[in-house]
Design a protein around this motif. Structure first.
Motif, mmCIF file in Angstrom:
data_model
loop_
_atom_site.group_PDB
_atom_site.id
_atom_site.type_symbol
_atom_site.label_atom_id
_atom_site.label_comp_id
_atom_site.label_asym_id
_atom_site.label_seq_id
_atom_site.Cartn_x
_atom_site.Cartn_y
_atom_site.Cartn_z
ATOM 1 N N HIS A 1 0.482 -1.525 -0.130
ATOM 2 C CA HIS A 1 0.014 -0.113 -0.086
ATOM 3 C C HIS A 1 0.938 1.485 -0.152
ATOM 4 O O HIS A 1 2.307 1.558 0.128
ATOM 5 C CB HIS A 1 -1.036 -0.110 0.957
ATOM 6 C CG HIS A 1 -0.324 0.572 2.478
ATOM 7 N ND1 HIS A 1 0.579 -0.119 3.629
ATOM 8 C CD2 HIS A 1 -0.268 1.698 3.310
ATOM 9 C CE1 HIS A 1 0.996 0.270 4.486
ATOM 10 N NE2 HIS A 1 0.547 1.749 4.313
ATOM 11 N N LYS B 1 -9.288 -1.470 5.348
ATOM 12 C CA LYS B 1 -9.500 -0.911 6.115
ATOM 13 C C LYS B 1 -9.793 -0.728 7.980
ATOM 14 O O LYS B 1 -9.342 0.354 8.278
ATOM 15 C CB LYS B 1 -11.222 -1.272 5.706
ATOM 16 C CG LYS B 1 -11.715 1.072 6.144
ATOM 17 C CD LYS B 1 -12.897 1.153 5.468
ATOM 18 C CE LYS B 1 -13.295 2.735 6.346
ATOM 19 N NZ LYS B 1 -14.933 3.554 6.027
ATOM 20 N N THR C 1 -11.296 -5.566 1.183
ATOM 21 C CA THR C 1 -11.469 -4.298 1.211
ATOM 22 C C THR C 1 -11.614 -3.836 3.144
ATOM 23 O O THR C 1 -10.969 -3.310 3.438
ATOM 24 C CB THR C 1 -12.307 -3.276 0.542
ATOM 25 O OG1 THR C 1 -12.011 -3.483 -0.853
ATOM 26 C CG2 THR C 1 -12.636 -2.124 1.043
ATOM 27 N N LEU D 1 -13.161 -8.747 -3.149
ATOM 28 C CA LEU D 1 -13.612 -7.667 -2.548
ATOM 29 C C LEU D 1 -13.982 -7.286 -1.379
ATOM 30 O O LEU D 1 -13.248 -6.383 -0.764
ATOM 31 C CB LEU D 1 -13.706 -6.850 -3.997
ATOM 32 C CG LEU D 1 -13.156 -5.119 -3.661
ATOM 33 C CD1 LEU D 1 -11.854 -5.411 -3.657
ATOM 34 C CD2 LEU D 1 -13.318 -4.881 -5.229
ATOM 35 N N VAL E 1 -10.183 2.901 1.485
ATOM 36 C CA VAL E 1 -8.809 1.737 1.136
ATOM 37 C C VAL E 1 -9.697 1.519 -0.610
ATOM 38 O O VAL E 1 -10.733 1.781 -1.257
ATOM 39 C CB VAL E 1 -9.027 0.432 1.674
ATOM 40 C CG1 VAL E 1 -8.657 -0.303 0.762
ATOM 41 C CG2 VAL E 1 -8.416 0.730 3.158
ATOM 42 N N SER E 2 -9.063 2.199 -1.598
ATOM 43 C CA SER E 2 -9.518 1.759 -2.853
ATOM 44 C C SER E 2 -7.941 0.612 -3.384
ATOM 45 O O SER E 2 -6.838 0.024 -2.998
ATOM 46 C CB SER E 2 -8.977 2.512 -4.108
ATOM 47 O OG SER E 2 -7.333 2.842 -3.525
ATOM 48 N N VAL E 3 -8.827 -0.626 -3.769
ATOM 49 C CA VAL E 3 -7.913 -1.931 -4.269
ATOM 50 C C VAL E 3 -7.444 -2.390 -5.463
ATOM 51 O O VAL E 3 -8.906 -1.765 -6.306
ATOM 52 C CB VAL E 3 -8.929 -2.940 -3.406
ATOM 53 C CG1 VAL E 3 -7.895 -4.262 -3.759
ATOM 54 C CG2 VAL E 3 -8.775 -3.058 -2.134
#
Length: 379
Positions: free
Chosen positions: A331, A366, A362, A358, A374-376
């Motif tokens: 990250h 988080k 996520t 997903l 959070v972006s994945v």
């Protein structure tokens, strides 16, 4: 012997490590794990967040470390830094004192006599009785008194003489860090008894090893003496002796065709353990889940080992599906909405990771982020 399936063993470990149902707080999680590995301090926080209700806030952990002092940072198993529950320190120091001769052997190879080692330890302890010091503080204070021969072991980046003073129960990490120019920071050390406000009664090494083996099996079992040896970072003989000293408290089982052991009173829970369909767990760097067994094939295909167990002892952050490693992740901190921070996460699948997983991934990320957005990518 009772046959235990691998899904049962992994489910049992997930349950016992608060990865199925989180602990009420970080202190309980730290005790359960027998410490969170803190060679990288932020990694220990992630380990505790992964196992605590609503995650573990930085402020809560700092309060436990520096105000309540119910958590203590010091060198523990595998001679690595851990955040330990203070109540566990006698057991850990009993273990660490069994390493003392190894330290003396190392110092001798570095050219220090036994008298010089004793002089250095005494000088460090006396200096810390006067207050917190960094390595460089100790060097600036003691080298003019003792001589240049003392400098290498006072300034050694892997602990030097301070590791021995810690193993003898004199030293722990203290009030966070101090700035030392150009953005760098130095760890501060304190006198352990003064920091805690009381002295500790430390058991003999054999008693400490048996106590630790009991605690280890309750959380990381079923396991072998070789697994326990890896976890504590000690010699095979004492690890085997610890299992022998548990006597009828432990029973053998067959796991993946091999003999392993579990606490006798935990056998019903082990046999009743069932995988939670689709269970996803997100773990950070150096997680103890990945450090407790010699046979990593139980939860990781051998061909993927280099992606997890990297050079210089670096352990990658991972994603588990029902206890098995299916991906790694990294990250970066980015700008979030309304000027807040956020995590941009790159997932690298080792096995197929499904789109339907997903949301769970996520949520896990988080939790580790402390609640940041959070972006994945990569799933």
């Amino acid at each position: 012997m009772t046959v235990v399936t691998l899904p049962q063993a992994l489910s049992f470990r997930l349950n016992r490590q608060h990865l199925t149902k989180p602990a009420a707080d970080a202190l309980i999680a730290a005790r359960t794990l027998i410490g969170a590995q803190a060679q990288v301090h932020s990694a220990a926080i992630l380990q505790l967040r992964a196992r605590s209700e609503a995650g573990a806030a930085d402020g809560d952990i700092d309060r436990a470390l520096y105000q309540d002092r119910t958590l203590v940072k010091l060198w523990a198993q595998r001679s690595t830094l851990h955040l330990m529950q203070a109540d566990d320190l006698p057991m850990i120091l009993g273990l660490r004192r069994e390493h003392v001769q190894g330290y003396h052997n190392w110092y001798a190879k570095e050219g220090l006599s036994a008298d010089q080692v004793e002089t250095l330890v005494t000088a460090v302890v006396q200096a810390l009785e006067q207050g917190a010091h960094s390595r460089m503080d100790l060097s600036r204070r003691l080298v003019p008194i003792l001589g240049e021969w003392a400098r290498p072991m006072l300034e050694h980046s892997w602990g030097g003489i301070i590791k021995l003073a810690c193993a003898l129960g004199h030293v722990c990490h203290g009030p966070a860090e101090k700035a030392c120019g150009e953005g760098a920071r130095e760890a501060l050390f304190v006198h352990l008894g003064q920091w805690l406000g009381h002295s500790l009664t430390v058991p003999d090494g054999r008693t400490a090893m048996a106590d630790l083996a009991r605690r280890y099996l309750a959380v990381y079992g079923p396991a072998t003496p070789a697994d326990f040896k890896k976890f504590v970072g000690f010699y095979a003989g004492p690890a085997q002796q610890a299992f022998a000293d548990l006597g009828k408290e432990i029973v053998p089982v067959t796991l993946s065709g091999k003999k392993a052991f579990v606490l006798e009173h935990d056998l019903p829970a082990l046999l009743a353990a069932e995988p939670v369909e689709g269970q996803i767990n997100v773990l950070g760097l150096f997680d103890p889940y990945l450090l407790a067994h010699a046979d990593t094939g139980q939860y990781l295909e051998d061909r993927f080992r280099p992606a997890i167990y990297r050079v210089a002892g670096w352990i990658s952050p991972v994603i588990l599906r029902q206890g098995r490693v299916v991906a790694t992740w990294t990250h970066s901190r980015v700008a979030g909405p309304n000027g807040t921070g956020a995590w941009a996460v790159q997932v690298t699948p080792l096995e197929r990771v499904y789109k339907k997983e997903l949301p769970a991934i996520t949520r896990g990320l988080k939790r580790l982020s402390g609640g940041l957005p959070v972006s994945v990518t990569g799933v």
